[in-house]
Design a protein around this motif. Structure first.
Motif, mmCIF file in Angstrom:
data_model
loop_
_atom_site.group_PDB
_atom_site.id
_atom_site.type_symbol
_atom_site.label_atom_id
_atom_site.label_comp_id
_atom_site.label_asym_id
_atom_site.label_seq_id
_atom_site.Cartn_x
_atom_site.Cartn_y
_atom_site.Cartn_z
ATOM 1 N N ALA A 185 -0.965 22.942 -66.684
ATOM 2 C CA ALA A 185 -1.314 21.872 -65.746
ATOM 3 C C ALA A 185 -0.118 20.974 -65.461
ATOM 4 C CB ALA A 185 -2.465 21.045 -66.314
ATOM 5 N N ILE A 186 0.701 20.718 -66.463
ATOM 6 C CA ILE A 186 1.899 19.895 -66.270
ATOM 7 C C ILE A 186 2.877 20.608 -65.345
ATOM 8 C CG2 ILE A 186 3.937 18.956 -67.416
ATOM 9 C CD1 ILE A 186 2.142 18.438 -69.858
ATOM 10 N N ALA A 187 3.117 21.901 -65.623
ATOM 11 C CA ALA A 187 4.039 22.677 -64.784
ATOM 12 C C ALA A 187 3.535 22.749 -63.345
ATOM 13 C CB ALA A 187 4.201 24.085 -65.363
ATOM 14 N N GLN A 188 2.230 22.954 -63.183
ATOM 15 C CA GLN A 188 1.642 23.014 -61.846
ATOM 16 C C GLN A 188 1.749 21.670 -61.140
ATOM 17 O OE1 GLN A 188 -2.662 23.572 -61.567
ATOM 18 N NE2 GLN A 188 -2.333 25.153 -60.011
ATOM 19 N N GLY A 189 1.518 20.586 -61.891
ATOM 20 C CA GLY A 189 1.616 19.254 -61.304
ATOM 21 C C GLY A 189 3.029 18.933 -60.847
ATOM 22 N N ILE A 190 4.023 19.293 -61.651
ATOM 23 C CA ILE A 190 5.418 19.051 -61.284
ATOM 24 C C ILE A 190 5.795 19.875 -60.054
ATOM 25 C CG2 ILE A 190 7.812 19.349 -62.038
ATOM 26 C CD1 ILE A 190 6.858 18.735 -64.878
ATOM 27 N N TYR A 191 5.357 21.135 -60.044
ATOM 28 C CA TYR A 191 5.642 22.008 -58.891
ATOM 29 C C TYR A 191 5.007 21.454 -57.622
ATOM 30 C CZ TYR A 191 5.228 25.986 -55.733
ATOM 31 O OH TYR A 191 5.256 26.805 -54.626
ATOM 32 N N GLN A 192 3.773 20.975 -57.726
ATOM 33 C CA GLN A 192 3.076 20.438 -56.560
ATOM 34 C C GLN A 192 3.771 19.191 -56.031
ATOM 35 O OE1 GLN A 192 0.559 22.065 -55.233
ATOM 36 N NE2 GLN A 192 0.324 20.631 -53.536
ATOM 37 N N LYS A 193 4.225 18.335 -56.963
ATOM 38 C CA LYS A 193 4.922 17.111 -56.545
ATOM 39 C C LYS A 193 6.219 17.451 -55.820
ATOM 40 C CE LYS A 193 2.287 13.742 -58.092
ATOM 41 N NZ LYS A 193 1.725 12.704 -57.189
ATOM 42 N N ARG A 194 6.961 18.412 -56.358
ATOM 43 C CA ARG A 194 8.227 18.802 -55.710
ATOM 44 C C ARG A 194 7.978 19.441 -54.359
ATOM 45 N NH1 ARG A 194 12.033 21.372 -60.557
ATOM 46 N NH2 ARG A 194 12.356 19.406 -61.678
ATOM 47 N N ARG A 195 6.901 20.212 -54.262
ATOM 48 C CA ARG A 195 6.572 20.859 -52.992
ATOM 49 C C ARG A 195 6.205 19.813 -51.947
ATOM 50 N NH1 ARG A 195 1.953 25.576 -52.173
ATOM 51 N NH2 ARG A 195 2.414 26.001 -49.967
ATOM 52 N N GLU A 196 5.393 18.822 -52.361
ATOM 53 C CA GLU A 196 5.022 17.762 -51.424
ATOM 54 C C GLU A 196 6.240 16.944 -50.993
ATOM 55 O OE1 GLU A 196 2.074 15.526 -53.452
ATOM 56 O OE2 GLU A 196 0.499 17.047 -53.239
ATOM 57 N N LYS A 197 7.139 16.704 -51.944
ATOM 58 C CA LYS A 197 8.351 15.951 -51.626
ATOM 59 C C LYS A 197 9.234 16.726 -50.654
ATOM 60 C CE LYS A 197 12.223 13.552 -53.822
ATOM 61 N NZ LYS A 197 12.894 13.246 -55.122
ATOM 62 N N ALA A 198 9.322 18.047 -50.890
ATOM 63 C CA ALA A 198 10.148 18.886 -50.005
ATOM 64 C C ALA A 198 9.542 18.926 -48.602
ATOM 65 C CB ALA A 198 10.270 20.289 -50.567
ATOM 66 N N GLN A 199 8.227 19.053 -48.515
ATOM 67 C CA GLN A 199 7.557 19.092 -47.216
ATOM 68 C C GLN A 199 7.696 17.772 -46.498
ATOM 69 O OE1 GLN A 199 3.559 20.265 -48.205
ATOM 70 N NE2 GLN A 199 4.027 22.459 -48.086
ATOM 71 N N SER A 200 7.610 16.669 -47.259
ATOM 72 C CA SER A 200 7.771 15.345 -46.652
ATOM 73 C C SER A 200 9.178 15.179 -46.101
ATOM 74 C CB SER A 200 7.480 14.275 -47.701
ATOM 75 O OG SER A 200 7.701 12.984 -47.171
#
Length: 207
Positions: A185-200
C-alpha cells in the motif's frame, strides 16, 4: 472440549475471511462495487462453501486447508478485510500503513535471529509492550481513526480471552500478510502520488 471449540472458531473466521477476499477480488476484477445485499448474500453462500465439506472428496472443510497453509491470521488483519467488504469507502490512514511497515521491518528480522534479542517474547505479557499497544491505539483515536482503535481493542480482548490458539499478543496484532499489505500500500501510494504530480506538471506545461 476447549480445543475443539477453538478449532471451530478458527474455521468460521477463515471461512468468512476467504469469502470476503473472493468478493473483494471479484469487485476489483470487474471494476464495480456490488450492492450491499448482493455482497451479504455472496458472503453467506461462500462462507458456507468454505465451512462445510459439502460432500466433496476431502475430510475437512476448505477453510481448514487454507488455514493449514496460511496459519491463523491476526485479528487486525481479519477485521481490516471484513471492514473492506462492509465499508469499502473507509480507507486505512497512510500513517497506519507506515507504522505497520516499520514495525514489521524491525520485528521479523529480529524474530528470525538477526539481532541480540527477540521482541516476540514481549507478547507473553510484557507490561511495557502492552502499554505501548494501548498508546498506539490512543494515537489512532487522536488522529481521528476510531476504526483502528476498535480493531486494536478487539485484538487485545481476543488475546485476553485466548480466542486463538496462540497466547502471544503479537499474533493477534500482526502477521506477514498485514506487513505485506502495508508495504504494498505504501509503494502504491507513492507511485500514485508521483503519477498525479507528473500528470499535473504535464497539464500545466507551457506551450
Amino acid at each position: 472440549m476447549m480445543n475443539a471449540y477453538l478449532q471451530i472458531i478458527a474455521v468460521v473466521e477463515m471461512s468468512i475471511t476467504c469469502a470476503v477476499l473472493i468478493i473483494y477480488l471479484l469487485q476489483k476484477l470487474f471494476h464495480a462495487e456490488l450492492p450491499t445485499p448482493v455482497r451479504i448474500g455472496l458472503l453467506l453462500i461462500l462462507g458456507n462453501v468454505f465451512f462445510w465439506p459439502l460432500g466433496l472428496p476431502i475430510e475437512l472443510p476448505l477453510a481448514a486447508y487454507v488455514r493449514g497453509v496460511t496459519g491463523e491470521l491476526s485479528i487486525v488483519t481479519m477485521l481490516l478485510l471484513w471492514v473492506t467488504l462492509l465499508s469499502p469507502d473507509r480507507k486505512s490512514p497512510f500513517g497506519f500503513k507506515v507504522a505497520i511497515a516499520l514495525i514489521a521491518v524491525m520485528f521479523y528480522p529480529l524474530v528470525l535471529g538477526f539481532g541480540m534479542f527477540d521482541p516476540y517474547v514481549w507478547g507473553y505479557g510484557s507490561l511495557p509492550f502492552y502499554a505501548s499497544v494501548i498508546v498506539f491505539a490512543i494515537v489512532c483515536g487522536l488522529a481521528g481513526w476510531t476504526q483502528g482503535v476498535w480493531m486494536i481493542s478487539l485484538a487485545i480482548v481476543a488475546w485476553s480471552l485466548h480466542w486463538h490458539e496462540s497466547a502471544n499478543l503479537w499474533d493477534y496484532l500482526l502477521d506477514p500478510f498485514l506487513a505485506i499489505w502495508a508495504l504494498y500500500a505504501i509503494a502504491q501510494g507513492i507511485y500514485q502520488k508521483r503519477r498525479e504530480k507528473a500528470q499535473s506538471g504535464y497539464l500545466f506545461r507551457a506551450g
